[in-house]
Design an enzyme around this catalytic site. Structure first.
Site, PDB file in Angstrom:
ATOM      1  N   CYS A  38       0.805  -1.227   0.000  1.00 32.08           N
ATOM      2  CA  CYS A  38       0.000   0.000   0.000  1.00 32.08           C
ATOM      3  C   CYS A  38       0.831   1.268   0.000  1.00 32.08           C
ATOM      4  CB  CYS A  38      -0.934   0.017   1.212  1.00 32.08           C
ATOM      5  SG  CYS A  38      -0.018   0.119   2.757  1.00 32.08           S
ATOM      6  N   CYS A 109      -1.108  -4.787   6.691  1.00 32.96           N
ATOM      7  CA  CYS A 109      -0.891  -3.657   7.609  1.00 32.96           C
ATOM      8  C   CYS A 109      -0.218  -4.135   8.894  1.00 32.96           C
ATOM      9  CB  CYS A 109      -2.201  -2.983   7.952  1.00 32.96           C
ATOM     10  SG  CYS A 109      -3.268  -2.707   6.521  1.00 32.96           S
TER      11      CYS A 109
HETATM   12 FE1  FES Z   1      -1.379   0.718   4.358  1.00 31.18          FE
HETATM   13 FE2  FES Z   1      -2.919  -0.387   6.189  1.00 31.18          FE
HETATM   14  S1  FES Z   1      -3.481   0.152   4.184  1.00 31.18           S
HETATM   15  S2  FES Z   1      -0.854   0.138   6.355  1.00 31.18           S
END
Ligand code: FES
Length: 213
Positions: A38, A109
């Site tokens: 992400c 995450c």
């Molecule tokens: Fe990036 Fe959770 S979406 S750390």
């Protein structure tokens, strides 16, 4: 209509009141890790007792989402007071379980938070000559480290921002050419950050950083 978050009460509680948030001045070990999934980041700081190798203090800063903040909070709680060897064994699954579970799409995450903790431990070990795997430093190793140097202007690391023009490694000498003018407002910050990331490598003796923008 009431919005229902896909999170457990425990996740929401740790997200709202995260434990051990912040920075430690003069940490014994620290790391910033980015998630390939992400692009978010987490920083972990450690204080370690030299005699017992126990984590006496730990703090984190998260630039990630609620799941990341909650996992950062829980892993710092789990790691505090543990020896480095014990703390290394904390898994993202354990952290997620301690939070009562995370939605599967959010697994990365908690992986990010745990990677941050492991990288900070590795940083401590490197700085204290405790690493066993003494792989020689290669251009790839340097590039991997440079992925943790941020260009404050873009929020991207210097590799992804395409700022690294050249990397050479020879006889303990590392030479890095950065595609930025030396008068650039962030040139010094980037230089310091690069040094800090490369210096702990066991076989690196000198680092030359050239700005050629
Ligand atoms: Fe990036 Fe959770 S979406 S750390």
């Amino acid at each position: 209509m009431m919005v229902k978050f896909p999170y457990t009460e425990k996740v929401l509680e740790h997200f709202r009141n995260p434990r051990n948030v912040g920075k430690i001045e003069n940490p014994d070990g620290k790391a910033i890790e980015g998630s390939p999934a992400c692009g978010d980041m987490v920083a972990v700081y450690l204080k370690v007792d030299e005699g017992t190798r126990r984590i006496t203090d730990i703090k984190f800063e998260s630039y990630g989402c609620a799941s990341n903040i909650a996992t950062g909070s829980i892993i710092t709680e789990l790691a505090k007071g543990k020896t480095l060897e014990e703390a290394k064994k904390i898994t993202w699954k354990e952290a997620a379980d301690a939070l009562g579970g995370l939605p599967p799409i959010k697994a990365h995450c908690s992986v990010l938070a745990v990677e941050g903790l492991r990288a900070a431990i590795r940083d401590y070990e490197e700085r204290h000559g405790l690493t066993q795997a003494r792989e020689p430093t290669t251009v790839d190793v340097i590039k991997h480290r440079l992925k943790h140097v941020m260009n404050p202007l873009t929020g991207l690391d210097v590799v992804r921002a395409d700022l690294i023009r050249d990397v050479e490694v020879k006889d303990g000498k590392v030479r890095i050419v950065v595609d930025l003018a030396s008068s650039h407002q962030f040139a010094n910050a980037i230089r310091e950050d690069i040094k800090e990331k490369i210096e702990p490598l066991w076989d690196v003796k000198t680092i030359e950083i050239e700005f050629a923008g």
